[in-house]
Write a protein that holds these residues in place. Structure first.
Motif, PDB file in Angstrom:
ATOM      1  N   LEU A  55      22.984   8.365 -32.376  1.00  0.00           N
ATOM      2  CA  LEU A  55      23.875   9.475 -32.714  1.00  0.00           C
ATOM      3  C   LEU A  55      23.703   9.877 -34.172  1.00  0.00           C
ATOM      4  O   LEU A  55      23.608  11.071 -34.499  1.00  0.00           O
ATOM      5  N   ALA A  56      23.637   8.882 -35.069  1.00  0.00           N
ATOM      6  CA  ALA A  56      23.505   9.189 -36.496  1.00  0.00           C
ATOM      7  C   ALA A  56      22.201   9.913 -36.792  1.00  0.00           C
ATOM      8  O   ALA A  56      22.165  10.866 -37.580  1.00  0.00           O
ATOM      9  N   ALA A  57      21.106   9.469 -36.154  1.00  0.00           N
ATOM     10  CA  ALA A  57      19.814  10.121 -36.382  1.00  0.00           C
ATOM     11  C   ALA A  57      19.815  11.537 -35.820  1.00  0.00           C
ATOM     12  O   ALA A  57      19.275  12.466 -36.441  1.00  0.00           O
ATOM     13  N   ALA A  58      20.424  11.730 -34.646  1.00  0.00           N
ATOM     14  CA  ALA A  58      20.503  13.069 -34.060  1.00  0.00           C
ATOM     15  C   ALA A  58      21.318  14.000 -34.951  1.00  0.00           C
ATOM     16  O   ALA A  58      20.990  15.186 -35.102  1.00  0.00           O
ATOM     17  N   ALA A  59      22.383  13.471 -35.548  1.00  0.00           N
ATOM     18  CA  ALA A  59      23.201  14.290 -36.440  1.00  0.00           C
ATOM     19  C   ALA A  59      22.405  14.738 -37.653  1.00  0.00           C
ATOM     20  O   ALA A  59      22.453  15.915 -38.052  1.00  0.00           O
ATOM     21  N   ASP A  60      21.637  13.827 -38.254  1.00  0.00           N
ATOM     22  CA  ASP A  60      20.825  14.217 -39.412  1.00  0.00           C
ATOM     23  C   ASP A  60      19.688  15.143 -38.997  1.00  0.00           C
ATOM     24  O   ASP A  60      19.327  16.069 -39.737  1.00  0.00           O
ATOM     25  N   LEU A  61      19.102  14.908 -37.841  1.00  0.00           N
ATOM     26  CA  LEU A  61      18.065  15.802 -37.334  1.00  0.00           C
ATOM     27  C   LEU A  61      18.570  17.243 -37.271  1.00  0.00           C
ATOM     28  O   LEU A  61      17.878  18.189 -37.664  1.00  0.00           O
ATOM     29  N   ALA A  62      19.797  17.398 -36.785  1.00  0.00           N
ATOM     30  CA  ALA A  62      20.382  18.740 -36.633  1.00  0.00           C
ATOM     31  C   ALA A  62      21.095  19.224 -37.884  1.00  0.00           C
ATOM     32  O   ALA A  62      21.523  20.386 -37.937  1.00  0.00           O
ATOM     33  N   GLY A  63      21.265  18.351 -38.876  1.00  0.00           N
ATOM     34  CA  GLY A  63      21.931  18.751 -40.115  1.00  0.00           C
ATOM     35  C   GLY A  63      23.411  18.994 -39.930  1.00  0.00           C
ATOM     36  O   GLY A  63      23.950  19.978 -40.452  1.00  0.00           O
ATOM     37  N   MET A  64      24.092  18.094 -39.202  1.00  0.00           N
ATOM     38  CA  MET A  64      25.520  18.277 -38.944  1.00  0.00           C
ATOM     39  C   MET A  64      26.229  16.924 -38.977  1.00  0.00           C
ATOM     40  O   MET A  64      25.593  15.871 -39.043  1.00  0.00           O
ATOM     41  N   ALA A  65      27.544  16.961 -38.936  1.00  0.00           N
ATOM     42  CA  ALA A  65      28.344  15.743 -38.945  1.00  0.00           C
ATOM     43  C   ALA A  65      28.210  15.021 -37.606  1.00  0.00           C
ATOM     44  O   ALA A  65      28.034  15.658 -36.562  1.00  0.00           O
ATOM     45  N   PRO A  66      28.321  13.693 -37.614  1.00  0.00           N
ATOM     46  CA  PRO A  66      28.216  12.948 -36.352  1.00  0.00           C
ATOM     47  C   PRO A  66      29.216  13.403 -35.293  1.00  0.00           C
ATOM     48  O   PRO A  66      28.902  13.409 -34.096  1.00  0.00           O
ATOM     49  N   ARG A  67      30.410  13.811 -35.712  1.00  0.00           N
ATOM     50  CA  ARG A  67      31.403  14.240 -34.730  1.00  0.00           C
ATOM     51  C   ARG A  67      30.923  15.477 -33.970  1.00  0.00           C
ATOM     52  O   ARG A  67      31.083  15.558 -32.748  1.00  0.00           O
ATOM     53  N   GLU A  68      30.338  16.426 -34.675  1.00  0.00           N
ATOM     54  CA  GLU A  68      29.799  17.625 -34.016  1.00  0.00           C
ATOM     55  C   GLU A  68      28.630  17.253 -33.110  1.00  0.00           C
ATOM     56  O   GLU A  68      28.505  17.764 -31.986  1.00  0.00           O
ATOM     57  N   ALA A  69      27.767  16.399 -33.609  1.00  0.00           N
ATOM     58  CA  ALA A  69      26.601  16.001 -32.820  1.00  0.00           C
ATOM     59  C   ALA A  69      27.021  15.287 -31.543  1.00  0.00           C
ATOM     60  O   ALA A  69      26.424  15.512 -30.474  1.00  0.00           O
ATOM     61  N   ARG A  70      28.052  14.440 -31.622  1.00  0.00           N
ATOM     62  CA  ARG A  70      28.507  13.719 -30.437  1.00  0.00           C
ATOM     63  C   ARG A  70      28.968  14.686 -29.344  1.00  0.00           C
ATOM     64  O   ARG A  70      28.655  14.497 -28.150  1.00  0.00           O
ATOM     65  N   ALA A  71      29.688  15.734 -29.720  1.00  0.00           N
ATOM     66  CA  ALA A  71      30.166  16.706 -28.731  1.00  0.00           C
ATOM     67  C   ALA A  71      28.996  17.434 -28.072  1.00  0.00           C
ATOM     68  O   ALA A  71      28.995  17.662 -26.854  1.00  0.00           O
ATOM     69  N   LEU A  72      27.985  17.792 -28.857  1.00  0.00           N
ATOM     70  CA  LEU A  72      26.837  18.492 -28.294  1.00  0.00           C
ATOM     71  C   LEU A  72      26.019  17.573 -27.392  1.00  0.00           C
ATOM     72  O   LEU A  72      25.538  17.996 -26.328  1.00  0.00           O
ATOM     73  N   LEU A  73      25.859  16.317 -27.777  1.00  0.00           N
ATOM     74  CA  LEU A  73      25.130  15.369 -26.944  1.00  0.00           C
ATOM     75  C   LEU A  73      25.861  15.116 -25.633  1.00  0.00           C
ATOM     76  O   LEU A  73      25.232  14.946 -24.584  1.00  0.00           O
ATOM     77  N   ALA A  74      27.191  15.105 -25.680  1.00  0.00           N
ATOM     78  CA  ALA A  74      27.968  14.941 -24.457  1.00  0.00           C
ATOM     79  C   ALA A  74      27.744  16.120 -23.511  1.00  0.00           C
ATOM     80  O   ALA A  74      27.647  15.954 -22.291  1.00  0.00           O
ATOM     81  N   GLU A  75      27.655  17.319 -24.073  1.00  0.00           N
ATOM     82  CA  GLU A  75      27.384  18.497 -23.244  1.00  0.00           C
ATOM     83  C   GLU A  75      26.006  18.397 -22.607  1.00  0.00           C
ATOM     84  O   GLU A  75      25.830  18.704 -21.418  1.00  0.00           O
ATOM     85  N   LEU A  76      25.015  17.945 -23.364  1.00  0.00           N
ATOM     86  CA  LEU A  76      23.677  17.777 -22.813  1.00  0.00           C
ATOM     87  C   LEU A  76      23.641  16.690 -21.741  1.00  0.00           C
ATOM     88  O   LEU A  76      22.930  16.813 -20.732  1.00  0.00           O
ATOM     89  N   ALA A  77      24.419  15.644 -21.944  1.00  0.00           N
ATOM     90  CA  ALA A  77      24.473  14.570 -20.953  1.00  0.00           C
ATOM     91  C   ALA A  77      25.107  15.067 -19.648  1.00  0.00           C
ATOM     92  O   ALA A  77      24.657  14.716 -18.553  1.00  0.00           O
ATOM     93  N   ARG A  78      26.128  15.852 -19.748  1.00  0.00           N
ATOM     94  CA  ARG A  78      26.771  16.392 -18.542  1.00  0.00           C
ATOM     95  C   ARG A  78      25.807  17.289 -17.767  1.00  0.00           C
ATOM     96  O   ARG A  78      25.889  17.391 -16.541  1.00  0.00           O
ATOM     97  N   ALA A  79      24.935  17.964 -18.486  1.00  0.00           N
ATOM     98  CA  ALA A  79      23.943  18.823 -17.834  1.00  0.00           C
ATOM     99  C   ALA A  79      22.715  18.045 -17.376  1.00  0.00           C
ATOM    100  O   ALA A  79      21.735  18.639 -16.916  1.00  0.00           O
ATOM    101  N   ASN A  80      22.751  16.695 -17.494  1.00  0.00           N
ATOM    102  CA  ASN A  80      21.625  15.840 -17.096  1.00  0.00           C
ATOM    103  C   ASN A  80      20.351  16.150 -17.879  1.00  0.00           C
ATOM    104  O   ASN A  80      19.247  15.977 -17.377  1.00  0.00           O
TER     105      ASN A  80
END
Length: 715
Positions: free
Chosen positions: A332-357
């Motif tokens: 999660l931390a690496a994905a947040a830095d990859l996207a240039g955003m806070a971990p909290r924002e990244a977690r929500a986006l990753l959850a959306e991607l997970a729901r979409a498989n």
């Protein structure tokens, strides 16, 4: 489906042991005639964690009854004749090989009381390199309780230890996404109580011919099975209401479960979305339709586009950027830095991607792609993300790994000043940790991704990261014994420094490459790279680093008995360290001179320098060097006939090496104690020490095991 090979019976084995006692025993009981030396009690294997590594089974699964029955028949069939039961499941990408294997294995868990091991060998990953057998064996050995200090260095030693640990155990091994039989073969146990299940896109005929594996060729779903899979996602009523659209979806997805699943998720998230419109989307993707009809590796591109286009813009950008890294997974931390955003924002986006498989959270806080989806995400990044934005994202990820690994090294080795690098400027902040255990745990989890990042930095024009990352990991590589990776990444580091013309950085990379070869006991290569490093350090005027390089070179030259050159180098190295006035460096200088004089058999001079090094190391907090010096002093005492002093000093070195977890050093101290005990006439106790040393050397695959065995045979 194709099945061939004789079926075998899955049988366990064990030896009965009778043990009588004159009274009732409430716990563990040990009976022995005479015991000499220290007695250590360890928790039995029954108290150890049983590995249960199977991934989560898929919720939506078409029965595949024929294939499951074939696997079950293999498990309970005819006599094995003492051979390991192996089954290979092969088929095209996305056909559901892994899904079938995991689903069946979950249903058979009660047949394997000693657990199951799982590895994704990444044989067909479009970006990352396949997993080397040595890496897979290291993961298996760690799951079986082998610590980093006990980890053998080469593939043969790791494979031998693995076979020993699983011998007689009833275990299931799932080797997922293999590329070749050669990748699989070192991972095979030798005990017929184990079952091995291998999935691959290739037909691994070599395993059928040589190892007697049963082959199962997994075909695409029939039209009826594909319709059943869609109904699992969408419900019987919706499928029945649009039969023609369902038939077209099945046809365009070519019976691939992965493609069907993603299409169904897209439709399920939009219950008012007519299935006819999804069919139209397929027809509009003319170039993609051809690949989808052929069922090729890129054939699901059009299907992935449905889910991609349904994402919110922020989630779509995250999806694209996740296609840029080449490591096996991402935190999660690496994905947040990859996207240039806070971990909290990244977690929500990753959850959306997970729901979409589109991504899978395979461990808490860690995400990974299926290889086909990763390829599609990378294509989306190439098409929809500006080149400057792609470059900035990759740089942020490299900064994440570099700044955190550098901070960890500085924290753990704060007394060691050598090669403290100036990092590239960045807005990325390093992660913080509570203690050393957490720092090392992060490195253990991330080092495959960091190695992939080093390779990517080398390929894609980030030379400073390509050489700085290996330097930041040098102590970790030594601690964990990742010697092959050490040499590979420092080779890339040398190339990177030469591309940018940074001669001081090149010297640092050459120094690290030389030390790596020295650790592998490849002394000629180590000396060659060490000589090049010293020459450059002298040219750029880095006297501190030159001193270290001279001292390391002195030890290497001593190994090949070039004593005159070694002595000159050690003396000059100590002079340079005295100029700097660093305690750890001065301790290293005297220690290196002691090594040279010990090789020359000038014991008084060697002892004098070792005794100079000891307080310097202790004041600097360098326990590794302190233990080394103590062991060397004990050896000198033994050769000079002072047996009592030798025993006491070996014991002190042994305790310190055990405390810091230096397994090889522990065995060396035990070996020395065995020699001292023999000299004292305590042959039985000497055998105990040699036996313990031999056990450790065998466990870590060290060549010194042969010398210890010879001592046991002679005495």
């Amino acid at each position: 489906m194709l099945i061939n090979s004789a079926l075998g019976e899955f049988v366990g084995s064990g030896d009965g042991v009778r043990n009588d006692s004159a009274a009732s025993v409430g716990g563990h009981s040990v009976q022995a005639g005479h015991i000499h030396g220290d007695v250590h009690f360890h928790r039995g294997t029954e108290d150890r964690l049983v590995p249960r590594q199977l991934p989560l089974a898929a919720r939506h699964f078409v029965n595949r009854a024929v294939e499951q029955d074939a696997l079950t028949t293999l498990l309970g069939g005819a006599k094995t004749g003492g051979f390991v039961l192996i089954s290979t499941v092969d088929g095209i990408a996305g056909v559901g090989k892994s899904t079938l294997a995991v689903h069946w294995a979950h249903g058979m868990r009660d047949r394997f009381p000693d657990g199951e091991l799982y590895v994704n060998l990444r044989g067909f990953d479009p970006a990352a390199e396949p997993v080397k057998p040595t890496e897979a064996l290291a993961a298996f050995l760690a799951a079986l309780g082998v610590s980093g200090e006990r980890m053998p260095q080469d593939a043969e030693a790791r494979a031998a230890l693995f076979r020993s640990l699983v011998h007689g155990k009833r275990m299931l091994l799932l080797l997922d996404n293999a590329r070749t039989a050669e990748q699989v073969r070192p991972l095979l146990p030798s005990s017929p109580s184990c079952l091995v299940l291998v999935t691959s896109r290739n037909r691994l005929h070599e395993l059928v011919v040589r190892e007697g594996a049963t082959r199962i060729a997994l075909e695409v779903l029939t039209d009826d099975e594909a319709g059943q899979l869609l109904a699992r996602y969408l419900g019987d009523e919706r499928v029945a209401a649009e039969p023609e659209a369902v038939r077209e979806l099945v046809r365009h997805c070519a019976g691939l479960p992965l493609a069907l699943g993603i299409a169904a998720v897209r439709a399920a998230e939009n219950p008012d979305f007519p299935l006819d419109e999804l069919v139209s989307d397929l027809q509009d993707e003319r170039d993609r339709l051809d690949a989808l009809d052929a069922g090729g590796v890129t054939g699901v591109r059009a299907v992935f586009s449905w889910s991609y286009r349904s994402l919110r813009p922020e989630a779509a950008r995250m999806f694209r950027l996740l296609g840029l890294p080449t490591g096996p997974d991402i935190s999660l931390a690496a994905a947040a830095d990859l996207a240039g955003m806070a971990p909290r924002e990244a977690r929500a986006l990753l959850a959306e991607l997970a729901r979409a498989n589109l991504v899978d959270q395979h461990k808490p806080g860690r995400y990974q792609f299926h290889d086909l989806i990763r390829a599609y995400a990378a294509e989306c990044a190439a098409a929809d993300e500006a080149p400057t934005d792609r470059e900035a994202a990759i740089r942020r990820l490299l900064d994440h790994y570099l700044r955190t690994s550098h901070a960890i090294r500085q924290s753990i080795r704060e007394h060691e000043r050598i090669f403290v690098s100036e990092l590239p400027s960045s807005d990325v902040e390093p992660l913080s940790f509570g203690d050393e255990a957490q720092r090392l745990a992060w490195l253990d989890a991330e080092h495959p991704n960091i190695v992939a990042a080093i390779q990517q930095a080398s390929r894609q024009g980030f030379p400073v990261h390509a050489w700085s990352l290996p330097v930041s990991l040098m102590y970790f590589f030594r601690l964990r014994g990742h010697l092959e990776v050490w040499i590979d990444t420092f080779g890339l580091a040398v190339d990177a420094t030469r591309r940018i013309g940074d001669r001081q950085a090149e010297a640092r990379a050459l120094y690290g490459l030389g030390i790596g070869h020295h650790q592998m006991k490849q002394f000629d290569e180590g000396m060659r790279y060490g000589d090049l490093a010293r020459e450059l350090f002298e040219q750029v005027g880095d006297r501190y680093a030159l001193g270290f390089a001279l001292l390391a070179g002195a030890e290497g030259y001593t190994r090949v008995q070039r004593f005159d050159e070694a002595l000159e180098m050690a003396r000059r190295g100590l002079e340079l360290q005295d100029e700097v006035g660093d305690l750890n460096s001065q301790g290293y200088g005297h220690s290196s001179l002691g090594v040279v004089y010990m090789g020359m058999r000038e014991h008084d001079k060697a002892r004098s320098h070792f005794k100079e090094a000891l307080p310097l190391y202790r004041e600097a907090g360098e326990q590794f060097g302190e233990a080394y010096v103590l062991n060397a002093l004990a050896g000198l005492d033994l050769e000079d006939g002072d047996v009592d002093s030798a025993l006491a000093t070996y014991q002190e070195a042994l305790q310190l090496r055990q405390a810091i977890g230096y397994r090889r050093g522990e065995a060396q101290s035990l070996r020395g104690m065995g020699g001292a005990l023999k000299a004292a006439g305590e042959l039985d106790e000497a055998h105990v020490c040699w036996g313990r040393a031999l056990e450790i050397f065998d466990e870590i695959g060290d060549a010194e095991a042969g010398d210890v065995q010879a001592e046991l045979d002679r005495s």
